[in-house]
Every structure is written in C-alpha cells, then in structure tokens.
Design an enzyme around this catalytic site. Structure first.
Site, PDB file in Angstrom:
ATOM      1  N   GLU A 232       0.877  -1.015   0.033  1.00 44.18           N
ATOM      2  CA  GLU A 232       0.012  -0.012   0.062  1.00 44.18           C
ATOM      3  C   GLU A 232       0.743   1.072   0.085  1.00 44.18           C
ATOM      4  OE1 GLU A 232      -3.532  -0.339   2.615  1.00 44.18           O
ATOM      5  OE2 GLU A 232      -3.442  -2.406   2.495  1.00 44.18           O
TER       6      GLU A 232
ATOM      7  N   THR B  41       5.333   2.147  -0.809  1.00 45.66           N
ATOM      8  CA  THR B  41       6.569   1.900  -0.010  1.00 45.66           C
ATOM      9  C   THR B  41       6.801   2.889   0.933  1.00 45.66           C
ATOM     10  OG1 THR B  41       7.946   2.979  -1.597  1.00 45.66           O
ATOM     11  CG2 THR B  41       7.209   0.471  -2.114  1.00 45.66           C
TER      12      THR B  41
END
Lengths: 263, 383
Positions: B366, B368
C-alpha cells in the site's frame, strides 16, 4: 423466561496482590480486575438459556464504580440489562450482607432462574450464591456441570460435581444454579456487542431503595475479616547430582517415596 | 506498556482487550501451525467472524461497526501481534477491500456486498499492482473498453493479496490512455467466475505466509456495465482514497508487531542467562530494550495522534508522518527483538524469525516507505 445472573468482579488471576498495611485487605491500586471466572460460566449459561427458551437476561452485581466495567462485559456478551448495587454502604460486607442485598435486588426482577458462579476467586468462600437462594426462597443446585431446563420452563435437571463423583438433581423453578467449570465454554464478547453494551440500561439501586438501610455492607455483616495471611514462601528446589542418568532417576524415585511420600 | 499521551476511550479499551484476549488465547498458541501450513485455520477465521472483525470499519448502515480510525488502529495493532496472514485477513477487508465499494459504489452495490463483507462471508481483493506498475499506479496497462452494455478487460495484475481466495476483485484499468491519472483510470467490480478472468500463479513471499498473493489475469474479461464503480475515470481518486486510509492503518499494524517483539525480547532478557546472570542485567541489553520502548512509545503516540478524530487529522498531510513511522518501524523493530536472540532470530520456526520476515511487508504494501517519504517532502515543499 426471566433469567438473572449474579456476577462478581475480582482481581485477575494473574495479578500479584499485595496485603495492605492494616493486614486485612489487598492493596487495590495497580490491580487488574476481571469477571470472576466462575461467573463467566454463569453468564454463558444464562445466555444459552435465553437463546433456547427466549426471554431476558438481567445482570446483578454489587461493588464500587469499577464494577461497571465488568457489568459492561456481561452486557457485551449479550445480557440485556443490569442492576448495579453501588453505594459506600454496601462495602465491607460478609457473605450474608452481600447476599441480602443481591436477593433484594433479584426480587425486583422476579426471575425464573438465577445463575451464579460456584465461588468467587478472591474470597473463595462459596457463600453468596447459596445464601441468595435461601434468602430468596429459591430451589438450588450448586457446583453444576450440566443443566437441562424443561421446554415449559417449569423444571430443570442439574448435574452436580461432588467429591469423586457426581449427582443429578431435579429442581422446580424458580431456582438458583451455581456454576462450575465444564458447564460450558464462555463466549467472547463480540465487538459489535461491546458497542451495543454502552447503550444498555444499568440501573443503580441504593440500600434505601431495597428497604435495607443499615442492613448491608459492614453494618449488616456478621463476620469480619481481621487478617490476611500471605502465601508461605516457596522453598528452593533441590538438584539431584549423580554420575549417570540412571542413578539420578533412582535417587529421584527414592526421594519421592521416602521424603515426599507421594509414591 | 501503553501510551499515556493519548487516552483511549473506554469502549476502545474494551474492544482492544477483547481482541487482545482472542489473539493471545486463540491465535498465538497456533502461530507456528499457521506459518507451517501457510493457512489461517477455518476455525480461527470463524472466531474472527463471530467477534465481528470483518466489519470493523464498514458503516453501521451496511451491517458493520463503523469504527473510527483510532479504534480501528488499536484493533489492528492487537491483531498484528500474531501472524501477518491473520492480520491480512482483517485489514485487507477493512480498508482497501471494501473502501472502493463504499466510496464509489451505487447504493445497490453497497447493499449487495457490504453486509456480507461485514459478516466475513467472503473476501475481496484490491487488484491494482501490475508487473509494470507498482508505486507509479497511473502506469498500469490493464485496459477496459466499453462494448455495448459490457466492459471488456485485458491485462495482468500481480502480488494481489488473497487472489486465490477472493470472491470479488476491485480492478483498476485504463479507460483513456491519454488522461490516465487525470480521469483516464476506472474501477470495476469483477466477481470470481467472470468470463475471461483467471488466476495465475501464487506468488509466495518471504513473509506473510498464508495470505497467498498471486496473479490475476484478464483475457477479454467481460463484466456488465453496472459493475463500473463510480463514474468512468473516477478510478485514480478511488485508489488514492483507499490507500491513504490503509497507510495509516499499516503503521498501526507495525506498532502491534513491535509491541509483541518487545514483549518477547524483554521476556527473553529475563530468562536467558549468560555468564551467571540474566542477560537483562547487562547494561548493553538494557539500552536495547529502553531504546526500543522509547521509539515504540513515540511511534504509537504519533499514530494515535494521526488516527484521532474530530481534528481533521485524517485530511492533514500529517497523516503521512504516520506513514513514515511505519517505515521507521520496519527497521528498528527488527532490533526490538532486542535483546537480540542472535541465533534464534535466524532459527526457522521461532516466532521472532517469522516476525523478521513478516514485518518487511509493512514497508512495501500500500505504498512503499520511499513513496511515503516522497509524499511528506512534497507536502513540505508545496509541490
């Protein structure tokens, strides 16, 4: 069916309790409180009874403000409403004074069946449930490990654990059942249940509202705890030294037989 | 140890304690089994359903609990004390899994799917990432073309959590190659079994065993036009909305994992003896513990602050600080298995070794940690 369940808040079994300076009570601060485990069986059985036969489950508990948290736990598990006996005058009672207050509160509910833990895990006196049954004129079965209530809600068959065996008793309702481990597996409160519990009714009743002024708590007690004794300190273990594992085992067996006398 | 900076409301505490008890009594004793079989056992999933864990954030009107982000963060932290796969079950469903349906779906779509999702009757997958597009989501190649009253999808998604178990995919596809992020990406609901939808290979990762990420392939995959989520071209906004929520929550998950690691590390420092004393008696070890606890406290306070409601906290870019903390967790928390049972960390089959692998995921999924730093910097710079 009108179902009532009496619960008690006790220190968590894992809490290390300290005795106060006066030597007659534990130090309350820093203690984590939970529902006494046997009361969890009582709540679970009350809920199962409702699920089977319909009706309403009313929780009754006596104690200070903090007890509300435990009442909410029972409500979150699925009980419908609660009565909280909260007043400084209720404090310091013995089994009889506490039972008197609880029995009077139960009268306002007129339950067909009452569930309670077989004992609380703090005082371990096993008195309140039986006294409540006596004072309220209820049939009772104590230390119950299995229960069947007739579909018409008029009678119940309870299996009791007794030393080395058991017995089955038939009861006419209304009756009180004191619950033992093995009766059921208590559920977790569901998270939506916790949210709903906030909105459920918790009615506070003062001694005067029960017509018991001057008869509950320390004023109504016939017995008073004067001293708490700490657990004896555990002795250090003993290490068995031997040349070979066989010799060590032999020595262990000898000690178990001759010194510990357990073999 | 709990943060004293931000008091939790009573009901959040009650919820936390219930989830904690479930995790410690029912899940942690079986964490090895879950890891070894790469499967969350059905009876544990059933208990999670009964507890209501699948509907934490779904609004009450659709059968969920409608928890706010603070309560959700706290619950997610507790769940993260066990296997990452257990956490994934809950957090995918409660954020990216359903959010696009809530935000983009019609009332009928919401009524059809959300109550069943809240009961945990099925799982959803968020199908965005592709072999050629991860952090740069607008670079996706999967296309959707309208043909009569249907949409035809073509493309390949990968690393899609729960791909092989999901009943429903939220799929993002390009509907206008020129516009892309500016109105050229659209979202579709694609039920399992749609013609032209197939599952590619499972893609096992070093961590999160049991969450089964995998490929999802669309070959002239047909969906009815009503399966479009929101308007044509609304997809990129949905992506951003879904991920923003998820990011804050993953920070909370990292904190839960760190709490468990610190707990294990502290216990180990007491029971492990070396040179005639528990290793916790050594100042070197004490400092490791103290540093871990300090960082953890700061991270927890930060996330709770960002998750707090009523102050517009979720719209503030400060949310992204929470995201950064997630990154910071990934690294120092490996240490918070401090006092580092050095060899044990490497010993397969011990929880600490699993955590070492599991928490890596939190610095990637979701968004980095690098992408999140970029967001923070761009906010500071006003870009």
């Amino acid at each position: 069916m009108k179902i009532a369940v009496i619960i008690k808040q006790t220190p968590d079994t894992e809490t290390v309790v300290k005795i106060n300076d006066a030597g007659n009570d534990i130090v309350g601060t820093g203690v984590k409180y939970v529902m006494s485990p046997y009361c969890e069986f009582a709540v679970e059985e009350a809920l199962r009874t409702k699920e089977k036969l319909g009706g309403e489950v009313v929780v009754v508990s006596l104690g200070p403000d903090r007890v509300l948290e435990t009442i909410r736990t029972a409500l979150a598990m699925g009980c419908d409403r609660a009565i909280h006996l909260k007043d400084p005058a209720y404090e310091g009672g013995d089994g009889q004074a506490t039972a008197k207050a609880l029995a009077a509160a139960l009268k306002t509910v007129s339950p067909d069946i009452v569930f309670a833990g077989k004992q609380a895990i703090d005082g371990d006196q096993s008195q309140v449930a039986v006294r409540v049954a006596e004072l309220a004129g209820l049939a009772q079965a104590t230390i119950v490990t299995a229960l069947e209530i007739a579909a018409d809600g008029k009678t119940a068959k309870a299996t009791r654990r007794s030393e080395g065996g058991g017995e089955v008793v038939e009861l006419k309702l209304p009756a009180l059942i004191s619950c033992e481990k093995g009766l059921n597996e208590p559920r977790y409160a569901s998270l939506p249940g916790i949210m709903k519990a906030k909105k459920k009714e918790v009615k506070e009743l003062k001694p005067a509202e029960l017509g018991l002024e001057g008869q509950v708590g320390a004023a109504g007690a016939k017995a008073k705890r004067v001293k708490l004794l700490p657990l004896a300190e555990r002795k250090a273990g003993r290490r068995i030294e031997a040349e070979t594992p066989e010799a060590a085992a032999a020595e262990l067996v000898r000690l178990l037989r001759e010194e510990a006398k357990v073999l | 140890m709990e943060s004293s900076l931000i008091d939790l409301p009573d009901d959040v505490i009650a919820i936390r304690d219930t989830v904690r008890r479930f995790v410690y009594e029912q899940v942690i004793p079986r964490e090895h089994e879950i890891e070894e079989q790469a499967l969350v056992p059905p009876d544990i999933v059933q208990r999670m359903r009964e507890l209501g864990l699948f509907g934490l954030t779904i609004p009450e009107a659709y059968g969920g609990m409608g928890l706010g982000s603070l309560a959700y963060a706290v619950v997610s932290g507790e769940i993260s004390k066990a296997n990452s796969a257990v956490r994934t079950y809950i957090t995918v469903n409660n954020s990216i899994g359903y959010k696009a349906i809530l935000l983009g779906g019609s009332d009928q779509q919401r009524r059809e799917y959300l109550p069943r999702l809240a009961r945990g009757e099925f799982l959803t997958s968020f199908a965005l990432t592709e072999p050629g597009a991860g952090s740069d989501a607008q670079g996706i190649q999967t296309s959707a073309v309208r043909r009569g009253d249907r949409w035809i999808l073509n493309g390949r998604k990968h690393y899609i959590s729960h791909a092989h178990r999901a009943e429903l995919f939220t799929v993002f596809a390009v509907t206008d190659k020129e516009r892309r992020a500016r109105g050229g990406i659209s979202a579709f609901l694609v039920p399992k079994g749609s013609p032209g939808l197939s599952l590619g290979k499972q893609q096992e990762m070093m961590g999160g065993r049991g969450s089964h990420p995998g490929e999802v392939v669309f070959e002239d995959c047909e969906v009815p036009s009503e399966n479009l989520l929101g308007e044509v071209g609304y997809g990129f906004k949905l992506i951003q909305a879904c991920l923003n929520d998820g990011r804050l929550n993953l920070a909370a998950c990292a904190i839960g994992a760190a709490e468990r690691l610190l707990e294990m590390g502290t216990e180990y420092a007491k029971i492990r003896h070396a040179f005639g004393a528990p290793i916790g008696a050594n100042q070197g070890i004490q400092w490791m513990l103290a540093d871990s606890a300090t960082e953890l406290e700061a991270a927890r306070a930060g996330v709770r602050d960002r998750a707090g409601e009523g102050r517009g906290a979720q719209r503030r870019p400060g949310v992204r600080h929470g995201e950064a903390l997630r990154h910071r967790d990934g690294e120092p928390r490996r240490r918070s298995g401090a006092p580092d049972p050095r060899r044990r960390r490497l010993h397969e089959g011990l929880p600490i070794e699993r955590f070492y692998r599991d928490v890596r995921m939190l610095t990637i999924v979701e968004g980095t940690s690098e992408i999140q730093r970029r967001s923070i910097a761009r906010f500071l710079l006003g870009f």
